[in-house]
Design a protein around this motif. Structure first.
Motif, PDB file in Angstrom:
ATOM      1  N   GLU A   1       0.817  -1.208   0.000  1.00  0.00           N
ATOM      2  CA  GLU A   1       0.000   0.000   0.000  1.00  0.00           C
ATOM      3  C   GLU A   1       0.853   1.261   0.000  1.00  0.00           C
ATOM      4  O   GLU A   1       0.519   2.244  -0.662  1.00  0.00           O
ATOM      5  N   SER A   2       1.971   1.220   0.733  1.00  0.00           N
ATOM      6  CA  SER A   2       2.848   2.395   0.764  1.00  0.00           C
ATOM      7  C   SER A   2       3.422   2.682  -0.619  1.00  0.00           C
ATOM      8  O   SER A   2       3.559   3.838  -1.027  1.00  0.00           O
ATOM      9  N   LYS A   3       3.758   1.617  -1.377  1.00  0.00           N
ATOM     10  CA  LYS A   3       4.292   1.796  -2.726  1.00  0.00           C
ATOM     11  C   LYS A   3       3.221   2.316  -3.669  1.00  0.00           C
ATOM     12  O   LYS A   3       3.487   3.161  -4.529  1.00  0.00           O
ATOM     13  N   VAL A   4       1.983   1.840  -3.494  1.00  0.00           N
ATOM     14  CA  VAL A   4       0.873   2.313  -4.327  1.00  0.00           C
ATOM     15  C   VAL A   4       0.627   3.800  -4.106  1.00  0.00           C
ATOM     16  O   VAL A   4       0.440   4.569  -5.047  1.00  0.00           O
ATOM     17  N   ILE A   5       0.680   4.202  -2.834  1.00  0.00           N
ATOM     18  CA  ILE A   5       0.350   5.584  -2.487  1.00  0.00           C
ATOM     19  C   ILE A   5       1.467   6.541  -2.890  1.00  0.00           C
ATOM     20  O   ILE A   5       1.233   7.539  -3.579  1.00  0.00           O
ATOM     21  N   TYR A   6       2.694   6.244  -2.467  1.00  0.00           N
ATOM     22  CA  TYR A   6       3.771   7.233  -2.615  1.00  0.00           C
ATOM     23  C   TYR A   6       4.506   7.141  -3.949  1.00  0.00           C
ATOM     24  O   TYR A   6       5.094   8.129  -4.381  1.00  0.00           O
ATOM     25  N   LYS A   7       4.488   5.982  -4.607  1.00  0.00           N
ATOM     26  CA  LYS A   7       5.171   5.884  -5.885  1.00  0.00           C
ATOM     27  C   LYS A   7       4.236   6.127  -7.063  1.00  0.00           C
ATOM     28  O   LYS A   7       4.596   6.797  -8.030  1.00  0.00           O
TER      29      LYS A   7
ATOM     30  N   ALA B   1       0.416   6.847  -6.793  1.00  0.00           N
ATOM     31  CA  ALA B   1      -0.638   7.857  -6.610  1.00  0.00           C
ATOM     32  C   ALA B   1      -0.067   9.252  -6.391  1.00  0.00           C
ATOM     33  O   ALA B   1      -0.419  10.206  -7.093  1.00  0.00           O
ATOM     34  N   PHE B   2       0.850   9.406  -5.423  1.00  0.00           N
ATOM     35  CA  PHE B   2       1.352  10.732  -5.087  1.00  0.00           C
ATOM     36  C   PHE B   2       2.143  11.336  -6.241  1.00  0.00           C
ATOM     37  O   PHE B   2       2.107  12.550  -6.463  1.00  0.00           O
ATOM     38  N   ARG B   3       2.851  10.516  -6.989  1.00  0.00           N
ATOM     39  CA  ARG B   3       3.633  11.025  -8.106  1.00  0.00           C
ATOM     40  C   ARG B   3       2.727  11.693  -9.141  1.00  0.00           C
ATOM     41  O   ARG B   3       3.075  12.713  -9.722  1.00  0.00           O
ATOM     42  N   ASN B   4       1.564  11.106  -9.387  1.00  0.00           N
ATOM     43  CA  ASN B   4       0.631  11.709 -10.336  1.00  0.00           C
ATOM     44  C   ASN B   4      -0.142  12.865  -9.718  1.00  0.00           C
ATOM     45  O   ASN B   4      -0.653  13.722 -10.445  1.00  0.00           O
ATOM     46  N   THR B   5      -0.229  12.897  -8.409  1.00  0.00           N
ATOM     47  CA  THR B   5      -0.857  14.038  -7.738  1.00  0.00           C
ATOM     48  C   THR B   5      -0.011  15.297  -7.900  1.00  0.00           C
ATOM     49  O   THR B   5      -0.531  16.414  -7.856  1.00  0.00           O
ATOM     50  N   MET B   6       1.291  15.131  -8.101  1.00  0.00           N
ATOM     51  CA  MET B   6       2.187  16.278  -8.243  1.00  0.00           C
ATOM     52  C   MET B   6       1.884  17.106  -9.481  1.00  0.00           C
ATOM     53  O   MET B   6       2.223  18.291  -9.534  1.00  0.00           O
ATOM     54  N   ILE B   7       1.244  16.517 -10.488  1.00  0.00           N
ATOM     55  CA  ILE B   7       0.986  17.248 -11.731  1.00  0.00           C
ATOM     56  C   ILE B   7       0.089  18.464 -11.484  1.00  0.00           C
ATOM     57  O   ILE B   7       0.451  19.587 -11.843  1.00  0.00           O
ATOM     58  N   PRO B   8      -1.086  18.303 -10.856  1.00  0.00           N
ATOM     59  CA  PRO B   8      -1.884  19.513 -10.579  1.00  0.00           C
ATOM     60  C   PRO B   8      -1.298  20.385  -9.480  1.00  0.00           C
ATOM     61  O   PRO B   8      -1.547  21.596  -9.450  1.00  0.00           O
ATOM     62  N   ILE B   9      -0.500  19.795  -8.583  1.00  0.00           N
ATOM     63  CA  ILE B   9       0.112  20.597  -7.514  1.00  0.00           C
ATOM     64  C   ILE B   9       1.100  21.599  -8.095  1.00  0.00           C
ATOM     65  O   ILE B   9       1.321  22.677  -7.530  1.00  0.00           O
ATOM     66  N   VAL B  10       1.708  21.245  -9.234  1.00  0.00           N
ATOM     67  CA  VAL B  10       2.657  22.164  -9.883  1.00  0.00           C
ATOM     68  C   VAL B  10       2.000  23.500 -10.181  1.00  0.00           C
ATOM     69  O   VAL B  10       2.650  24.551 -10.174  1.00  0.00           O
ATOM     70  N   THR B  11       0.679  23.473 -10.438  1.00  0.00           N
ATOM     71  CA  THR B  11      -0.045  24.723 -10.716  1.00  0.00           C
ATOM     72  C   THR B  11       0.096  25.702  -9.561  1.00  0.00           C
ATOM     73  O   THR B  11       0.169  26.919  -9.770  1.00  0.00           O
ATOM     74  N   MET B  12       0.143  25.181  -8.340  1.00  0.00           N
ATOM     75  CA  MET B  12       0.266  26.046  -7.169  1.00  0.00           C
ATOM     76  C   MET B  12       1.622  26.731  -7.111  1.00  0.00           C
ATOM     77  O   MET B  12       1.761  27.800  -6.525  1.00  0.00           O
ATOM     78  N   PHE B  13       2.629  26.113  -7.710  1.00  0.00           N
ATOM     79  CA  PHE B  13       3.964  26.697  -7.664  1.00  0.00           C
ATOM     80  C   PHE B  13       4.054  28.011  -8.416  1.00  0.00           C
ATOM     81  O   PHE B  13       4.978  28.793  -8.193  1.00  0.00           O
ATOM     82  N   ALA B  14       3.110  28.263  -9.318  1.00  0.00           N
ATOM     83  CA  ALA B  14       3.125  29.519 -10.071  1.00  0.00           C
ATOM     84  C   ALA B  14       2.968  30.716  -9.149  1.00  0.00           C
ATOM     85  O   ALA B  14       3.467  31.810  -9.448  1.00  0.00           O
ATOM     86  N   GLY B  15       2.267  30.520  -8.034  1.00  0.00           N
ATOM     87  CA  GLY B  15       2.055  31.630  -7.109  1.00  0.00           C
ATOM     88  C   GLY B  15       3.122  31.764  -6.048  1.00  0.00           C
ATOM     89  O   GLY B  15       3.109  32.726  -5.270  1.00  0.00           O
ATOM     90  N   ILE B  16       4.052  30.810  -5.990  1.00  0.00           N
ATOM     91  CA  ILE B  16       5.077  30.862  -4.948  1.00  0.00           C
ATOM     92  C   ILE B  16       6.048  32.010  -5.177  1.00  0.00           C
ATOM     93  O   ILE B  16       6.403  32.744  -4.254  1.00  0.00           O
TER      94      ILE B  16
END
Length: 331
Positions: free
Chosen positions: A239-245, A247-262
């Motif tokens: 489960e840890s590999k599913v989540i962090y390798k 799931a979370f890796r693909n979650t980073m794609i929309p999170i990058v949008t937030m970096f525009a405001g940093i």
């Protein structure tokens, strides 16, 4: 890639011109100009101001023509100076705008930089754990605490922390950046700085966690419900590999949008928080300049942030191709 960047930079120039014109017109349409406020202060002091002096003051500050064409003339005059890398002289500080920004930028940058690091260190794990334990007690507790943080205005929450930890308990200084009554040096001075910025930093971090955490949780839930995640679990992956390798890796794609405001947030300063704790940051200076109608500083400060904003958006677009190799940047 180069063609894409050059095309985006061209559009950035058009956007910046439009932003500068809008800001200048809005500032010139303020109910009371810098000269009007200056005259009001002089009248309160008992001075008698004649119309000739008022006209000369407005002419000196370039505020004598309030017509539409007069405002446009003032804008193009400011734009011409900008093309020569001259942001003008601040009405309030009476020194070049660039010098004012440089003098007060350091405090705001340090606080914002440290706050962003702590914000992401706390918000991302909270978002992940809330998503992986959806509708659990952990999810509800995190969500409630985050909603409380989002609901509190910065000036109200900052004043609460100031009253409790500084005024009542006396653990931290209530305002300012240094203790003028002490002559610290070395580690003592560093400790004094940390003590003064702790409460403002805590205010920004707590109030900033909520939005980031909710964003991470929402995107994480969307990814966890994807078909490839169910396939990975069906293959017997941990489960840890599913989540962090996966799931979370693909979650980073929309999170990058937030970096525009940093990038702009690092230099913009926290206006209300700096005002509450009386910090000599750029946000506090910008708020004072706005209230007093300091046109050169308002224009220089906002255009500086506008440039950082468009650069941040461009960098975020480029980061998409780094995070997700499937993304192709085309002109």
């Amino acid at each position: 890639m180069l063609k894409y960047i050059l095309k985006r930079l061209g559009w950035c120039l058009v956007i910046l011109l439009g932003v500068s014109l809008i800001i200048y017109v809005l500032v010139r349409c303020m109910p009371a100009s810098f000269v009007d406020q200056k005259i009001a202060e002089m009248n309160q002091g008992g001075a008698i101001i004649d119309e000739e002096l008022i006209a000369n003051m407005k002419k000196m500050y370039g505020l004598d023509d309030e017509s539409f064409f007069g405002i446009l003339k003032g804008y193009f005059s400011w734009l011409g100076a900008l093309c020569q890398f001259d942001l003008g002289t601040s009405f309030v500080h009476r020194i070049p705008v660039l010098d004012v920004i440089v003098q007060h930028m350091g405090v705001s940058f340090i606080i914002a930089f440290v706050a962003i690091i702590f914000e992401y260190m706390i918000a991302i794990p909270l978002g992940v754990t809330a998503a992986t334990h959806q509708y659990s007690v952990r999810d509800y507790v995190v969500t409630i605490l985050v909603m409380l943080g989002i609901s509190l205005p910065s000036f109200f929450f900052g004043q609460m922390l100031k009253d409790f930890f500084a005024m009542k308990l006396g653990w931290f200084p209530p305002s300012g950046l240094i203790d003028a009554s002490q002559n610290f040096s070395g580690l003592g001075r560093l400790g004094d700085y940390i003590a003064h910025i702790f409460l403002p930093l805590l205010t920004i971090v707590i109030l900033g966690i909520g939005g980031t955490m909710r964003y991470v949780r929402t995107n994480m839930l969307e990814v966890l419900n994807s078909d490839y995640i169910r396939t990975a679990r069906a293959k017997g992956l941990k489960e840890s590999k599913v989540i962090y390798k996966h799931a979370f890796r693909n979650t980073m794609i929309p999170i990058v949008t937030m970096f525009a405001g940093i990038l702009p947030s690092l230099f913009s300063g926290a206006m209300l928080t700096e005002q509450v704790f009386d910090l000599p940051g750029i946000g506090n200076v910008a708020l004072t300049a706005t209230l007093k109608g300091d046109i050169p500083f308002i224009m220089g400060y906002n255009m500086f942030l506008a440039i950082l904003s468009v650069i941040g958006v461009l960098l975020a677009d480029l980061m998409y191709a780094v995070v997700d190799p499937r993304v192709k940047l085309t002109a």
